[in-house]
Structure formats: C-alpha cells, structure tokens
Motif scaffolding. Structure first.
Motif, PDB file in Angstrom:
ATOM      1  N   LEU A  16     -25.922  17.219  17.250  1.00  0.00           N
ATOM      2  CA  LEU A  16     -25.111  16.263  16.508  1.00  0.00           C
ATOM      3  C   LEU A  16     -23.638  16.578  16.771  1.00  0.00           C
ATOM      4  N   ASN A  17     -22.858  15.557  17.067  1.00  0.00           N
ATOM      5  CA  ASN A  17     -21.441  15.748  17.389  1.00  0.00           C
ATOM      6  C   ASN A  17     -20.545  14.941  16.444  1.00  0.00           C
ATOM      7  N   ILE A  18     -19.296  15.360  16.360  1.00  0.00           N
ATOM      8  CA  ILE A  18     -18.321  14.656  15.526  1.00  0.00           C
ATOM      9  C   ILE A  18     -17.069  14.418  16.363  1.00  0.00           C
ATOM     10  N   LEU A  19     -16.492  13.229  16.173  1.00  0.00           N
ATOM     11  CA  LEU A  19     -15.310  12.855  16.946  1.00  0.00           C
ATOM     12  C   LEU A  19     -14.039  13.306  16.211  1.00  0.00           C
ATOM     13  N   VAL A  20     -13.248  14.125  16.887  1.00  0.00           N
ATOM     14  CA  VAL A  20     -12.007  14.611  16.264  1.00  0.00           C
ATOM     15  C   VAL A  20     -10.843  14.429  17.245  1.00  0.00           C
ATOM     16  N   TYR A  21      -9.631  14.593  16.739  1.00  0.00           N
ATOM     17  CA  TYR A  21      -8.518  14.641  17.682  1.00  0.00           C
ATOM     18  C   TYR A  21      -7.624  15.825  17.389  1.00  0.00           C
ATOM     19  N   GLU A  22      -6.893  16.187  18.403  1.00  0.00           N
ATOM     20  CA  GLU A  22      -6.131  17.432  18.347  1.00  0.00           C
ATOM     21  C   GLU A  22      -4.645  17.158  18.135  1.00  0.00           C
ATOM     22  N   ASN A  44      -9.705  25.879  14.804  1.00  0.00           N
ATOM     23  CA  ASN A  44      -9.875  24.442  14.603  1.00  0.00           C
ATOM     24  C   ASN A  44      -8.754  23.809  13.798  1.00  0.00           C
ATOM     25  N   LEU A  45      -7.731  24.603  13.436  1.00  0.00           N
ATOM     26  CA  LEU A  45      -6.699  24.096  12.530  1.00  0.00           C
ATOM     27  C   LEU A  45      -5.955  22.873  13.062  1.00  0.00           C
ATOM     28  N   ASN A  46      -5.988  22.679  14.357  1.00  0.00           N
ATOM     29  CA  ASN A  46      -5.321  21.502  14.918  1.00  0.00           C
ATOM     30  C   ASN A  46      -6.230  20.275  14.975  1.00  0.00           C
ATOM     31  N   LEU A  47      -7.504  20.462  14.631  1.00  0.00           N
ATOM     32  CA  LEU A  47      -8.452  19.351  14.759  1.00  0.00           C
ATOM     33  C   LEU A  47      -8.576  18.551  13.469  1.00  0.00           C
ATOM     34  N   ASP A  88     -10.374  -2.459   5.507  1.00  0.00           N
ATOM     35  CA  ASP A  88      -9.690  -2.987   6.697  1.00  0.00           C
ATOM     36  C   ASP A  88      -8.838  -1.902   7.335  1.00  0.00           C
ATOM     37  N   SER A  89      -8.200  -1.138   6.476  1.00  0.00           N
ATOM     38  CA  SER A  89      -7.317  -0.082   6.946  1.00  0.00           C
ATOM     39  C   SER A  89      -8.110   0.961   7.745  1.00  0.00           C
ATOM     40  N   ALA A  90      -9.298   1.287   7.266  1.00  0.00           N
ATOM     41  CA  ALA A  90     -10.142   2.251   7.972  1.00  0.00           C
ATOM     42  C   ALA A  90     -10.570   1.692   9.332  1.00  0.00           C
ATOM     43  N   GLN A  91     -10.959   0.426   9.374  1.00  0.00           N
ATOM     44  CA  GLN A  91     -11.348  -0.200  10.650  1.00  0.00           C
ATOM     45  C   GLN A  91     -10.177  -0.180  11.632  1.00  0.00           C
ATOM     46  N   LYS A  92      -8.996  -0.509  11.120  1.00  0.00           N
ATOM     47  CA  LYS A  92      -7.808  -0.607  11.961  1.00  0.00           C
ATOM     48  C   LYS A  92      -7.448   0.741  12.573  1.00  0.00           C
ATOM     49  N   VAL A  93      -7.422   1.769  11.736  1.00  0.00           N
ATOM     50  CA  VAL A  93      -7.020   3.079  12.242  1.00  0.00           C
ATOM     51  C   VAL A  93      -8.080   3.638  13.184  1.00  0.00           C
ATOM     52  N   LEU A  94      -9.345   3.337  12.908  1.00  0.00           N
ATOM     53  CA  LEU A  94     -10.408   3.810  13.787  1.00  0.00           C
ATOM     54  C   LEU A  94     -10.257   3.177  15.174  1.00  0.00           C
ATOM     55  N   PHE A  95      -9.938   1.893  15.193  1.00  0.00           N
ATOM     56  CA  PHE A  95      -9.742   1.235  16.478  1.00  0.00           C
ATOM     57  C   PHE A  95      -8.530   1.801  17.212  1.00  0.00           C
ATOM     58  N   GLU A  96      -7.416   1.922  16.501  1.00  0.00           N
ATOM     59  CA  GLU A  96      -6.192   2.411  17.155  1.00  0.00           C
ATOM     60  C   GLU A  96      -6.356   3.818  17.734  1.00  0.00           C
ATOM     61  N   LEU A  97      -7.058   4.666  16.984  1.00  0.00           N
ATOM     62  CA  LEU A  97      -7.132   6.064  17.417  1.00  0.00           C
ATOM     63  C   LEU A  97      -8.314   6.377  18.327  1.00  0.00           C
ATOM     64  N   ARG A 152      -4.959   4.960  21.448  1.00  0.00           N
ATOM     65  CA  ARG A 152      -3.572   5.386  21.719  1.00  0.00           C
ATOM     66  C   ARG A 152      -3.516   6.876  22.018  1.00  0.00           C
ATOM     67  N   ILE A 153      -4.570   7.613  21.661  1.00  0.00           N
ATOM     68  CA  ILE A 153      -4.508   9.074  21.787  1.00  0.00           C
ATOM     69  C   ILE A 153      -5.709   9.584  22.579  1.00  0.00           C
ATOM     70  N   ARG A 154      -6.119   8.818  23.571  1.00  0.00           N
ATOM     71  CA  ARG A 154      -7.377   9.131  24.245  1.00  0.00           C
ATOM     72  C   ARG A 154      -7.450  10.547  24.821  1.00  0.00           C
ATOM     73  N   ASP A 155      -6.320  11.076  25.232  1.00  0.00           N
ATOM     74  CA  ASP A 155      -6.342  12.429  25.801  1.00  0.00           C
ATOM     75  C   ASP A 155      -6.539  13.515  24.738  1.00  0.00           C
ATOM     76  N   LYS A 156      -6.299  13.125  23.488  1.00  0.00           N
ATOM     77  CA  LYS A 156      -6.405  14.114  22.422  1.00  0.00           C
ATOM     78  C   LYS A 156      -7.758  14.078  21.705  1.00  0.00           C
ATOM     79  N   LEU A 157      -8.561  13.073  22.041  1.00  0.00           N
ATOM     80  CA  LEU A 157      -9.868  12.928  21.387  1.00  0.00           C
ATOM     81  C   LEU A 157     -10.879  13.884  21.979  1.00  0.00           C
TER      82      LEU A 157
END
Lengths: 246, 246
Positions: free
Chosen positions: B24-30, B40-43, B58-67, B127-132
C-alpha cells in the motif's frame, strides 16, 4: 472590516431515547430570530465559534457543558460542514453578529454527536436551560442554518458506528428495558421498520442482550419481560467485527 | 497583525497499491524546509488553505488537481484536525508564511482520502510534479506537521468504510489480480496478517471475486491464477450489511 477567512465553529448533536414513548430524541435550543414560532427555523444544536487558542475537541466539550450542563460526555466528531452559503438568511447573519460581536459572513462547522440517557440529563448548570428542548428526530426538518443536514449526517455516522460497534447505542436505554423499546431504538437508528418476529429472532443471537427474571410493573397492558445489556459480552462480541470484508 | 481566528485548510491522503511489490502506498510531496533529508519531516500530503469563498469539498478537489494532476477522484472527508500546536516547528510556520504571504500561527485542517490506481496516475498536470512521490504506508512516520497522525486516521476511516462496503477498495487493484495481491491489500488495510489458507477460504465466499480462465505471464515463479472484481455482485452484496447490529 470584511471577513477574510471563514470562522470555525463546533456543533453538538445530542441523541437521547424517550423510553416511554419509544422515540429517538435530539437536544436543541431555541433562538429568537424568526417570528414564526410554529416552524423549526429557530431551533439549533448547541454550538459556538472556536476561539483562536482552543483545541476543537475541548471546544466542543466546553460549549456542550455551558449550553446544556452535560459534562464528560463521549463526543464523536463526524463531519465538517463547509458550504459557503450554510448561513441561509440575513436574519441569521445579524443574529450571529449580535451574538459574537463581529461581522460574520461564513462559518465552517465541525460537528460532533453524543448519546445520553434523557432521564439522567440535568440542565441545572446550563446558561440557557429555559431555551433547551428535546425534539423527536422525525420532526427536525427545516432547522436553523444547515442543521437539518447536520442531523442527517449525524444519524448516518451513528448508524455506521453502531454497525461496527464503535459506539454503545445501548447507553440510550434504561438499565432494564423491553424488547419493544429495543426494537424502537433499532428502527430509529437504522431508519427502517422491522418485522417483530424477525427482530426477536436476530436479538436472540446477541449474547449481550439478556433476559431478567422480572416483568414491567404498573402498565395498563400485559407486562412485558425486562432485559438488560451486558457490557462485557458486548466487548467480546466486537472481536468478530474487524475481521473481514466479504 | 496577529492572527485572530484559525486558518482553515484541506489535506488529501491518496492511497495507491503497488501491485508488483504488493504494498500500500501514499502520495506525498517534498517541501524544502529541513536540511536533514533522511527523515520524513519534509514530506506532506497535498493540501492548501481554503479561500473565503470556496466550498470545502470543491477546495479539496481543486488543490488535489493542482498539486497531483488527479481529477474527478472520489474524495471522502474523514476528520478535522484542530490541535492548536499541530504546526510543530518554527521552520514550518515560516514556510507557511512564505507560502501563503500571511502570518500563520494556527491552521485547522479538514482531511480527505481517495483511492486511485497508481498505474493510472499521470502527474503531467501537477504544478509540483518533480516533488511528488509515493511512499509505503509503513514508512510514513514523523512526517510534516501532524500528517503522520492524519495518515493513521485515514487508514482507520478506510478500514471502516471497507468493512461497511462504503468504499470500493478493489479499485486499487489492477483489473486482473492474483489472490496473493488481494491478500496483501487486505492485510495492509486491515492492519494485520492473515493465514493464507484462512484467507482463501473466506475469499471463496465473496461472490464478487471471480476466477478468470487465465494465469500470470512472464513471472519467474509458478504462475498464479488471475481473478477479477465483479462490481454488480459487489453492489448486491451490500444489501446484507446495514441490517443488524448483533
């Protein structure tokens, strides 16, 4: 000054069970905003804006005590309500502004529910004891703000927790109860009627519902056998849950 | 100016299942706050402050899409986190202030979870694909803010929803899967190991898990039989739930 970020509040849905009338009840209080006192628009759940320094859960406990006199109740957080238009009427905004002394356009509320024994509720210490009342859950339409929606979610959360035995719904019953009372409680929580024979067949498998050697007294009809709830057996019965998803 | 009321944010815990490694995996960004890149403090989870005019969902959907580039995902709200000290370090406050351009002492966050197929995730539009990055859930301790606690709650909510069939956990599996993959998923969600024979006995009763007339290809070991998930049968199997609490 215009409001820049949403205010945050907590609201508490308190369920009680009227064992005599066999009805699920909810604790509300009456504001005086609308002149039409026949409807439910003046009725709301105990709740308040969360101060900057307070933890959410502590804040819910505090406001529940101040408004209802209930102390050390197990409050279960179940949902955050964040529709920007959940304050429906200008009258409600004005009420909130008078009440809190700041301009209020939007409040996001975190909702909790609790189960209590109505006959144990002593509102003595409530600041608004004259405004508190219990209403039946089927008559709670069209309440203040989005509180009727909050009630629907509270019932759905209660139902889930009951199915998973995350909550002890039997706390709502008096220490000695009849199967008719238990069935009314079941039907109110599950939101559906059930055949009496079927219900009794199922209940006979619940090891934690036990018959007493005692019947009702002082009733006009044929006295029914009384039952009690065995907490230890209930705890043991939880082990069967959490095992599978087929 | 000092902050007068808590800010409000949304955070999204996205679960994926690595079918090959059976994890099982979880999506995070750094973020880049702390120098120690071993921990993991940066995650953190994808999330953002909620603007005054936006609905929470709506706000959750929006930020999920952007990030993350994820669109039209089923997000389930599961808990609000409101400990006043959930921003643990001064460095984190400074980061938040740089990030949002306002002074931030306290944020209450409303958390959501979602299930997605990792192999279908295309972060192209993030917007942050390299950090995901995807991390395994057992290695997610000591994340940013209180995000490790949020993950614990997300797993508990997922488990409850799976038990009540409120969520289709099989969406995490590839269209054709082995029983070993299914068992790994089960064990990760339920948080416990299970005897292989026992597991298979139970699964044989799940009408919606069906064998294909097909085996794995290109594997070093003995190829296993493949199975698929029948959504219609799953929907029908839900009727057995919601009936009783014994």
């Amino acid at each position: 000054m215009a409001q820049l970020i949403p205010y945050l509040s907590v609201d508490c849905v308190v369920f009680g069970f009227d064992a005599e009338r066999q009805e699920l009840n909810i604790l509300v209080y009456e504001r005086e905003i609308f002149n039409d006192r026949s409807g439910n628009l003046n009725l709301k759940f105990p709740g308040s804006i969360v101060p900057m320094e307070d933890d959410l859960d502590d804040s819910a406990q505090k406001v529940l005590f101040e408004l209802t006199g209930l102390k050390n109740v197990c409050l279960k957080q179940f949902h955050a309500f964040g529709n920007p238009d959940r304050i429906k009427f200008d009258e409600e905004k004005k009420w909130a502004e008078r009440h809190y002394g700041v301009k209020i356009d939007r409040v996001v509320t975190i909702a909790y529910y609790a189960l209590i024994r109505i006959d144990k509720h002593n509102p003595e210490q409530s600041r608004i004891r004259d405004k508190l009342k219990w209403i039946t859950h089927d008559r709670a339409e069209n309440m203040a703000f989005d509180h009727s929606l909050i009630l629907e979610y509270a019932l759905a959360a209660l139902k889930k927790d009951v199915l998973l035995k995350d909550v002890n719904v039997f706390e709502l019953l008096p220490p000695k109860f009849t199967l008719a009372q238990l069935q009314s409680l079941y039907e109110a929580v599950m939101g559906k009627k059930m055949d009496k024979r079927n219900f009794r067949k199922k209940i006979s498998k619940a090891s934690y519902i036990k018959a007493l050697d005692e019947k009702q007294r002082g009733v006009a009809h044929k006295p029914a056998l009384l039952f009690y709830f065995d907490k230890d057996d209930f705890e043991r019965s939880k082990e069967d849950i959490n095992t599978f998803f087929v």
